[in-house]
Motif scaffolding. Structure first.
Motif, PDB file in Angstrom:
ATOM      1  N   LEU A  61      40.011 -36.272 -41.946  1.00 16.76           N
ATOM      2  CA  LEU A  61      39.084 -37.295 -42.789  1.00 16.76           C
ATOM      3  C   LEU A  61      38.284 -36.679 -43.835  1.00 16.76           C
ATOM      4  CD1 LEU A  61      37.780 -39.305 -39.852  1.00 16.76           C
ATOM      5  CD2 LEU A  61      39.669 -39.747 -41.228  1.00 16.76           C
ATOM      6  N   GLY A  62      38.863 -35.393 -44.313  1.00 19.57           N
ATOM      7  CA  GLY A  62      37.956 -34.674 -45.058  1.00 19.57           C
ATOM      8  C   GLY A  62      39.057 -33.868 -46.283  1.00 19.57           C
ATOM      9  N   THR A  63      40.309 -34.166 -46.184  1.00 17.88           N
ATOM     10  CA  THR A  63      41.186 -33.509 -46.851  1.00 17.88           C
ATOM     11  C   THR A  63      41.012 -33.593 -48.281  1.00 17.88           C
ATOM     12  OG1 THR A  63      42.502 -35.190 -47.086  1.00 17.88           O
ATOM     13  CG2 THR A  63      43.152 -33.582 -45.262  1.00 17.88           C
ATOM     14  N   GLY A  64      40.379 -34.478 -49.018  1.00 19.88           N
ATOM     15  CA  GLY A  64      40.224 -34.526 -50.317  1.00 19.88           C
ATOM     16  C   GLY A  64      38.603 -34.160 -50.686  1.00 19.88           C
ATOM     17  N   ALA A  65      38.216 -33.114 -49.868  1.00 19.94           N
ATOM     18  CA  ALA A  65      36.606 -33.008 -50.131  1.00 19.94           C
ATOM     19  C   ALA A  65      36.422 -32.089 -51.325  1.00 19.94           C
ATOM     20  CB  ALA A  65      35.929 -32.129 -48.845  1.00 19.94           C
ATOM     21  N   CYS A  66      35.260 -32.124 -52.086  1.00 19.65           N
ATOM     22  CA  CYS A  66      35.104 -31.677 -53.276  1.00 19.65           C
ATOM     23  C   CYS A  66      33.685 -31.474 -53.822  1.00 19.65           C
ATOM     24  CB  CYS A  66      36.036 -32.107 -54.479  1.00 19.65           C
ATOM     25  SG  CYS A  66      35.621 -33.660 -54.677  1.00 19.65           S
ATOM     26  N   ILE A  67      33.298 -30.583 -54.525  1.00 16.13           N
ATOM     27  CA  ILE A  67      31.847 -30.436 -54.875  1.00 16.13           C
ATOM     28  C   ILE A  67      31.822 -31.454 -56.158  1.00 16.13           C
ATOM     29  CG2 ILE A  67      30.087 -29.171 -56.136  1.00 16.13           C
ATOM     30  CD1 ILE A  67      31.322 -26.398 -54.326  1.00 16.13           C
ATOM     31  N   ALA A  84      33.189 -50.039 -52.980  1.00 11.82           N
ATOM     32  CA  ALA A  84      32.881 -49.821 -51.419  1.00 11.82           C
ATOM     33  C   ALA A  84      33.787 -48.824 -50.877  1.00 11.82           C
ATOM     34  CB  ALA A  84      32.543 -50.929 -50.698  1.00 11.82           C
ATOM     35  N   ASN A  85      33.393 -47.946 -50.155  1.00 16.27           N
ATOM     36  CA  ASN A  85      34.356 -47.021 -49.355  1.00 16.27           C
ATOM     37  C   ASN A  85      33.881 -47.345 -47.703  1.00 16.27           C
ATOM     38  OD1 ASN A  85      35.169 -45.191 -51.600  1.00 16.27           O
ATOM     39  ND2 ASN A  85      32.839 -45.340 -51.815  1.00 16.27           N
ATOM     40  N   GLU A  86      34.657 -47.149 -46.780  1.00 16.59           N
ATOM     41  CA  GLU A  86      34.319 -47.060 -45.479  1.00 16.59           C
ATOM     42  C   GLU A  86      34.701 -45.877 -44.634  1.00 16.59           C
ATOM     43  OE1 GLU A  86      32.298 -49.151 -43.466  1.00 16.59           O
ATOM     44  OE2 GLU A  86      31.830 -50.606 -45.343  1.00 16.59           O
ATOM     45  N   GLY A  87      35.203 -44.790 -45.231  1.00 15.71           N
ATOM     46  CA  GLY A  87      35.613 -43.581 -44.824  1.00 15.71           C
ATOM     47  C   GLY A  87      35.198 -42.374 -45.665  1.00 15.71           C
ATOM     48  N   ARG A  88      34.242 -42.733 -46.442  1.00 13.66           N
ATOM     49  CA  ARG A  88      33.598 -41.421 -47.362  1.00 13.66           C
ATOM     50  C   ARG A  88      32.167 -41.296 -47.166  1.00 13.66           C
ATOM     51  NH1 ARG A  88      38.291 -40.572 -46.756  1.00 13.66           N
ATOM     52  NH2 ARG A  88      39.910 -40.998 -48.572  1.00 13.66           N
ATOM     53  N   PHE A  89      31.947 -39.776 -47.470  1.00 13.03           N
ATOM     54  CA  PHE A  89      30.316 -39.664 -47.376  1.00 13.03           C
ATOM     55  C   PHE A  89      30.114 -38.487 -48.471  1.00 13.03           C
ATOM     56  CE2 PHE A  89      30.267 -35.631 -44.954  1.00 13.03           C
ATOM     57  CZ  PHE A  89      31.293 -35.634 -44.333  1.00 13.03           C
ATOM     58  N   ALA A  90      28.678 -38.476 -48.779  1.00 13.42           N
ATOM     59  CA  ALA A  90      28.193 -37.482 -49.306  1.00 13.42           C
ATOM     60  C   ALA A  90      27.419 -36.574 -48.699  1.00 13.42           C
ATOM     61  CB  ALA A  90      27.606 -37.823 -50.901  1.00 13.42           C
ATOM     62  N   ILE A 129      35.227 -35.869 -59.705  1.00 13.62           N
ATOM     63  CA  ILE A 129      35.168 -37.152 -58.691  1.00 13.62           C
ATOM     64  C   ILE A 129      36.494 -37.532 -58.501  1.00 13.62           C
ATOM     65  CG2 ILE A 129      34.339 -39.501 -58.171  1.00 13.62           C
ATOM     66  CD1 ILE A 129      31.933 -38.617 -59.980  1.00 13.62           C
ATOM     67  N   PRO A 130      37.157 -37.647 -57.113  1.00  7.50           N
ATOM     68  CA  PRO A 130      38.428 -37.890 -56.990  1.00  7.50           C
ATOM     69  C   PRO A 130      38.847 -39.310 -57.025  1.00  7.50           C
ATOM     70  CG  PRO A 130      37.659 -36.761 -55.162  1.00  7.50           C
ATOM     71  CD  PRO A 130      36.542 -36.973 -56.201  1.00  7.50           C
ATOM     72  N   VAL A 131      39.633 -39.979 -57.555  1.00  7.05           N
ATOM     73  CA  VAL A 131      39.999 -41.387 -57.363  1.00  7.05           C
ATOM     74  C   VAL A 131      41.572 -41.481 -57.546  1.00  7.05           C
ATOM     75  CG1 VAL A 131      39.988 -43.803 -58.440  1.00  7.05           C
ATOM     76  CG2 VAL A 131      38.003 -42.073 -58.627  1.00  7.05           C
ATOM     77  N   SER A 132      42.239 -41.858 -56.591  1.00  7.36           N
ATOM     78  CA  SER A 132      43.624 -41.928 -56.448  1.00  7.36           C
ATOM     79  C   SER A 132      44.246 -42.969 -57.826  1.00  7.36           C
ATOM     80  CB  SER A 132      44.364 -42.765 -55.220  1.00  7.36           C
ATOM     81  OG  SER A 132      44.134 -43.831 -55.238  1.00  7.36           O
ATOM     82  N   GLU A 133      45.527 -42.443 -58.043  1.00 11.83           N
ATOM     83  CA  GLU A 133      46.134 -43.224 -59.276  1.00 11.83           C
ATOM     84  C   GLU A 133      46.052 -44.841 -59.029  1.00 11.83           C
ATOM     85  OE1 GLU A 133      46.419 -42.861 -62.342  1.00 11.83           O
ATOM     86  OE2 GLU A 133      45.687 -41.005 -61.801  1.00 11.83           O
ATOM     87  N   PRO A 134      46.570 -45.176 -57.727  1.00 15.37           N
ATOM     88  CA  PRO A 134      46.609 -46.609 -57.570  1.00 15.37           C
ATOM     89  C   PRO A 134      45.284 -47.279 -57.547  1.00 15.37           C
ATOM     90  CG  PRO A 134      47.982 -45.488 -55.856  1.00 15.37           C
ATOM     91  CD  PRO A 134      47.333 -44.326 -56.687  1.00 15.37           C
ATOM     92  N   VAL A 135      44.435 -46.630 -56.888  1.00 15.73           N
ATOM     93  CA  VAL A 135      42.781 -47.255 -56.882  1.00 15.73           C
ATOM     94  C   VAL A 135      42.480 -47.188 -58.649  1.00 15.73           C
ATOM     95  CG1 VAL A 135      40.492 -46.877 -56.424  1.00 15.73           C
ATOM     96  CG2 VAL A 135      42.429 -46.725 -54.666  1.00 15.73           C
ATOM     97  N   ARG A 136      42.445 -46.298 -59.149  1.00 14.51           N
ATOM     98  CA  ARG A 136      42.300 -45.822 -60.369  1.00 14.51           C
ATOM     99  C   ARG A 136      43.048 -47.256 -61.403  1.00 14.51           C
ATOM    100  NH1 ARG A 136      39.344 -42.407 -63.051  1.00 14.51           N
ATOM    101  NH2 ARG A 136      39.997 -40.771 -61.678  1.00 14.51           N
ATOM    102  N   GLY A 137      44.328 -47.336 -61.223  1.00 14.29           N
ATOM    103  CA  GLY A 137      44.985 -48.327 -61.704  1.00 14.29           C
ATOM    104  C   GLY A 137      44.505 -49.725 -61.488  1.00 14.29           C
ATOM    105  N   ALA A 138      44.248 -50.026 -60.154  1.00 17.29           N
ATOM    106  CA  ALA A 138      43.534 -51.280 -59.757  1.00 17.29           C
ATOM    107  C   ALA A 138      42.275 -51.639 -60.391  1.00 17.29           C
ATOM    108  CB  ALA A 138      43.548 -51.308 -58.179  1.00 17.29           C
ATOM    109  N   CYS A 139      41.525 -50.691 -60.343  1.00 17.83           N
ATOM    110  CA  CYS A 139      39.991 -50.721 -61.232  1.00 17.83           C
ATOM    111  C   CYS A 139      40.215 -51.069 -62.571  1.00 17.83           C
ATOM    112  CB  CYS A 139      39.382 -49.491 -60.892  1.00 17.83           C
ATOM    113  SG  CYS A 139      38.709 -49.366 -59.187  1.00 17.83           S
ATOM    114  N   LEU A 157      31.237 -34.353 -51.790  1.00 18.17           N
ATOM    115  CA  LEU A 157      32.098 -35.906 -51.459  1.00 18.17           C
ATOM    116  C   LEU A 157      33.167 -35.553 -50.695  1.00 18.17           C
ATOM    117  CD1 LEU A 157      32.378 -38.753 -52.304  1.00 18.17           C
ATOM    118  CD2 LEU A 157      33.735 -38.040 -54.344  1.00 18.17           C
ATOM    119  N   SER A 158      33.286 -36.334 -49.492  1.00 20.58           N
ATOM    120  CA  SER A 158      34.346 -36.015 -48.625  1.00 20.58           C
ATOM    121  C   SER A 158      35.764 -36.426 -48.866  1.00 20.58           C
ATOM    122  CB  SER A 158      34.085 -36.644 -47.110  1.00 20.58           C
ATOM    123  OG  SER A 158      34.221 -38.139 -47.407  1.00 20.58           O
TER     124      SER A 158
END
Lengths: 351, 351
Positions: free
Chosen positions: B309-315, B283-289, B262-272, B184-185
């Motif tokens: 655009l890929g600093t947070g990439a992970c398996i 939805a994302n507009e700048g992420r890919f698998a 699976i990375p989710v930022s704290e603000p996004v997690r809180g909003a969710c 995941l990017s």
């Protein structure tokens, strides 16, 4: 481009503060051109856009492709002779043909309004399928979006297309020469009047049907016969008059046409008189103009008249000396009339 | 395809009489797929559509091109991190990248609503220009239509694009192999939450900005390094979950992912949490698998993490034996959860 809008970009003369989009910005006429020239072209300027053709001509490893796009917002969605579905296929197929290309692949992007009847969508999709088969193109990729009720208008369709330009074919305003003859593929005004009659429930005593058709078929019959087509232009928004003024401006040539040579069917002429419209400005979806050497004109007429989509083909004028981008018409009564681009909005949402 | 809808056509099971389009038909989830499978694919069936990729792969004289289309109807038109203009450029650029193509040429079709402020249109066009430059693509053809006030919603934009697939690159669900790792990017959910917060004027204490970006940039850095990318998929409508289920179904492979990875930022997690949303479906507009051989994963991570655009990439998981098109997730508490496609409409008009 043409009433198609090849883009480019840099925002030169800022548009008036507080200005708003008006229906006339979508007319294909003077205000559409102003929008493109002041906002779009300055931002994206590149040779493909600047060519101001019905599509862009791209080259990949020596293979030349035409690429074109059009969004369809016609109202009503169904009208005598067609619907938004076949219109969307035929329109982009025809734009590719105007580049001298053999249309091959299309995309379709649907914007649906919440609550739109599935049965109507099925009919539209079915018409798209039939039109794609007739034009021998494949719909290879697509997208569907839905907007809330009241935020759309039933269905909007964008089709984009790719065609291949074969051999040495080169069709462009830049190739127009002094002395070329201008050939019109058939009578004018059917699409615009058909849509307007359906929208306003007008009864002209006879049903006028849209001329929507894939113009690739007659154009390919000309190319296959080896005709050197200098330029082609379909006569959509803004009609014949706007198309001629656009091409004359792009090519920096002058055209002289003869009113008596321009075919308009009796029903369309009658409807135009009742509505106060000039058939020269009414939209068509199955008519084009071709610029060819005078020596080729006879063969072009023979081929077109032998094709179901060109039975009414005729010579309507010629390219004259001057080079000012002016179009003049000898009228029926023997006078001369300068032809301008459509100003304002004659028939909104005709395609 | 994917939540992009590769078409095909023949109208198999007729849809229920009296049925209507609902917002969920545009969700990119289960109902969008039903619409495509029951109405669109049967009518237009061909191998390019049937591949159900983010775009079609076409071949012209040995040159392979990707062709993709998307219509953008996002509301509001302006949101933190972008607007409909750069979204429309980045989205189609990214779709081409997901085919392993280098994006080259775009079209733009604008549907404007009467009365739309020219100043806003200028800002949108300006953003399109900047985005096109960043992605190194040229906008070469376009079209502008105007609909009456109340028949549209400000601006809708369709962009279609052509990219070139270089060398032996072959990126497709069909290439996914048992044992491949899924990368995941970056972190999930920024775009969906940014748009929803702007639309509903929600205040989460911190401004969450959209991740809209041209994914061609990180993808080309991988391809240039010689990485054999088996499959790529951007995570737009329906989020990561829907994308994985789509790819698993198309490839007839099973995937196992791990929630803790699976990375989710704290603000996004809180909003969710506040909104009751699952970030896997946002939805994302700048992420890919990306699906790659296990042996390539380390290099892929290094390259992506070295790219802005890929600093947070992970398996996040791997391809497992099975072949039923199933996606399962090991949860934080050690359980297993079956992942389904988005059902219904979570966030309408997110793109």
């Amino acid at each position: 481009m043409s009433n198609k809008d090849s883009f480019t970009f840099n925002c030169p003369a800022p548009l008036a503060t507080g200005a708003e989009i008006s229906l006339a910005h979508g007319s294909g006429g003077a205000l559409t051109h102003q929008l493109i020239e002041q906002l779009i072209l300055p931002a994206f300027g590149n040779p493909m856009l600047d060519a101001r053709h019905d599509g862009a001509v791209l080259e990949f490893n020596g293979t030349r492709l035409a690429f074109s796009t059009d969004s369809y917002v016609v109202q009503p969605l169904f009208f005598p002779g067609g619907n938004i579905g076949d219109l969307a296929i035929n329109g982009t197929v025809s734009d590719l043909a105007m580049c001298g290309a053999r249309p091959r692949y299309l995309s379709a992007g649907l914007i649906l309004e919440e609550g739109f009847p599935m049965e109507q969508l099925e009919r539209i999709v079915s018409s798209m399928q039939v039109a794609a088969q007739q034009a021998d193109v494949q719909l290879v990729t697509g997208d569907t979006k839905v907007v809330e009720k009241g935020c759309g208008d039933g269905v909007f369709i964008n089709t984009s297309g790719i065609g291949i330009i074969e051999g040495n074919t080169s069709v462009s305003p830049a190739r127009i020469e002094n002395g070329d003859l201008i050939i019109l593929s058939g009578d004018l005004g059917r699409h615009g009047i058909a849509v307007m009659a359906a929208r306003e429930s007008l009864d002209f005593g006879v049903t006028i049907t849209s001329d929507t058709a894939p113009l690739s078929l007659p154009v390919l019959s000309l190319l296959t016969a080896g005709i050197d087509l200098h330029c082609l232009r379909d006569l959509t928004r803004g009609g014949l008059a706007t198309a001629l003024v656009e091409v004359a401006g792009t090519a920096q040539t002058d055209f002289s046409i003869e009113e008596h040579a321009i075919p308009v069917s009796e029903p369309v002429r009658g409807a135009c008189e009742i509505l106060g419209l000039d058939p020269l400005y009414v939209a068509n979806e199955g008519r084009f103009a071709a610029w060819v050497k005078a020596a080729d004109a006879k063969q072009v007429l023979e081929i077109l008249r032998g094709h179901p989509l060109g039975t009414g083909a005729c010579i309507i004028g010629r390219v004259t000396e001057g080079g000012h981008g002016a179009v003049s018409m000898e009228t029926l009564v023997g006078g001369k009339r300068a032809i301008d681009m459509l100003s304002g909005e004659q028939l909104p949402r005709i395609c």
